[in-house]
Design an enzyme around this catalytic site. Sequence first.
Site, mmCIF file in Angstrom:
data_model
loop_
_atom_site.group_PDB
_atom_site.id
_atom_site.type_symbol
_atom_site.label_atom_id
_atom_site.label_comp_id
_atom_site.label_asym_id
_atom_site.label_seq_id
_atom_site.Cartn_x
_atom_site.Cartn_y
_atom_site.Cartn_z
ATOM 1 N N MET A 1 -24.476 120.855 17.560
ATOM 2 C CA MET A 1 -24.341 120.616 18.999
ATOM 3 C C MET A 1 -23.376 121.629 19.585
ATOM 4 S SD MET A 1 -23.305 117.164 21.037
ATOM 5 C CE MET A 1 -23.000 117.171 22.813
ATOM 6 N N TYR B 1 -39.542 128.223 38.352
ATOM 7 C CA TYR B 1 -38.769 127.033 38.004
ATOM 8 C C TYR B 1 -39.028 125.944 39.044
ATOM 9 C CZ TYR B 1 -34.535 124.657 36.195
ATOM 10 O OH TYR B 1 -33.650 123.773 35.621
#
Length: 610
Positions: A169, A507
């Site tokens: 992570m 986008y």
Amino acid sequence: MEKKEFPQNQVDLYQQIKWNGWGDTRKFLHQVKPEGFVALTTPSVSAQPLPSLKGFIKKELSLPTDDPNKPFELEETPSLRIEDIKIHAPKQYPEFVKELKAFFSADQLKDDKLARITHTFGKSIRDLIRVRIGLIKYAPDLIVLPHSHEEVEKLVQLAQKWNVVIIPMGGGSNIVGAIEPVSDDRFTVSIDMRRMNKVLWVDRKEMTACIQVGVMGPHLEEQLNKQGVSLGHDPDSFEFSTLGGWLATCSSGHQSDKYGDIEDMAVSFRTVTPTGTLELRNGARAGAGINYKHIILGSEGTLGIITEAVMKVHAVPQAAEYYGFLFPSFNHAVAALQQIRSSEIIPTMIRIYDPEETALSFASKPSKGPIAEFMSAAVKKYLHYVRSFDFKSVCLSIIGFEGPKKVVDFHRNSVFDILSKNGAFGLGSAPGKTWAEKRYDLPYIRDFLLDHNMWVDVAETTVSYTNLVPLWKEAKQAFQQHFRSQGIPSWICAHISHTYSNGVCLYFIFASKQNSDKDMKQYIEAKGLMTDIILKYGGALSHHHAVGYEHVPWMTRYVSKGWIQVYRKLKETFDPKDICNPRKLIPTIKEENNQEPYLFNVINIKNPKL
């Protein structure tokens, strides 16, 4: 191996970032009562009014049947408090943990509630809704915070020995499920890389830097700038993402037009796999076989863990100038963009907002006072009556230039000439300055909508210039028709965020009201609809958001079964026990053969209305 203690006066980054939303815990949108307007509070500004935002939400997310004379109130749907969330106890694995404690200090091993919750999800709408109602099915059993490449090697060796699942992570900003544990079958460790945050060296002759990959964007630039250089990678998640995350997901930044995407910046890196550490040589270029770095780039922690990277850097630019323009329409803006990209004059950044996102941009800006508002009104009258602009169709564009002053001047003048020939109206540098100040703020609006019974999600792709406008039109029309036909209010906008000689990143942002009767069906239908249309027009499955489990159902269609099989062989070689971030990036054989459902379809919730 010597243990390295974490300074006691420091707080880990996961403790400073919202567990149930985006970003800094001290930054958020909220309603100011009794007045009822929406305001933004930050560490430096309290309750800055956004006077047009509430009216914009009412206009765009109301149905024709809604009473226009009825006062518009935002329904409050707050998150649970973390104290009220229940989470299953971590599994116990004393043999593994005993060996781990021989190499790691106590402060590097966390299994408390906050640590486990903040390492369970990313920041997708599916993630945030689940965590806000306390639906946490599979949390990691332990979080480990390594300090060095050697510690990561030891951790991976132990995980391989004891058959422990490991999920790296970075900043936790991922929105495709790439960091989420998806099974409770085995002991699961989340490896938080953010203590590995140092620039190890900078070479000013070769203009490269060796960097630990857990460094967050702002801290990375701060360290590089002290030595007169910059990476120039600036994604929307810049404030809350890491170099390792950028590499693992094939990230792209705002300034990619000039500096390239993350794969263009990466020279070499060290990757720890369960069967050994992979290293690449540094150098300008090599033609000795396949480019091995691309086996790891974009692999999302499924083959191993990147620990250190040698990256290209450039001198901190002498000049950095960003300007705003208004185009009469999206077609005008695209025509200008194509002409710029076909020339040898390339700005650092070109962003083009379609009419709907242009309206959102204007609606979410703070008031600038009576003089500025008067000037704005005067400009609108000029554009409408003299230039014949239709304000339902206008598109905002932000264009930037960086580099030596003479180079910036030359590129700016050349680009401005192309823009004027395509009907653009210059707004000066003020919009560019506002964009630079507010470019990371959009997710805070999403959090505000979640607090008020609405949801927002995104879809992005790379598409050719030929298919750009047809894709844009069909995706928006299909999305609106799909929800309006069900009597559900919806809104969709789009922008061009990155440009190339043969296409762009398009986008989409779309929103609707939460609907408790349909669970996550609204989101699943919307995401599936948008993805199918993207692939219909030859678009990339993702330009920079990666795959996780959210895009897995389309991977075989996108890359073909042959390449999926090649990846499976790589996975078997590097990770024979499948301990590295399982069920991400490619379908399982059972999923591919319809013997088990895709995670995209089954990770659901009941009654998501908060």
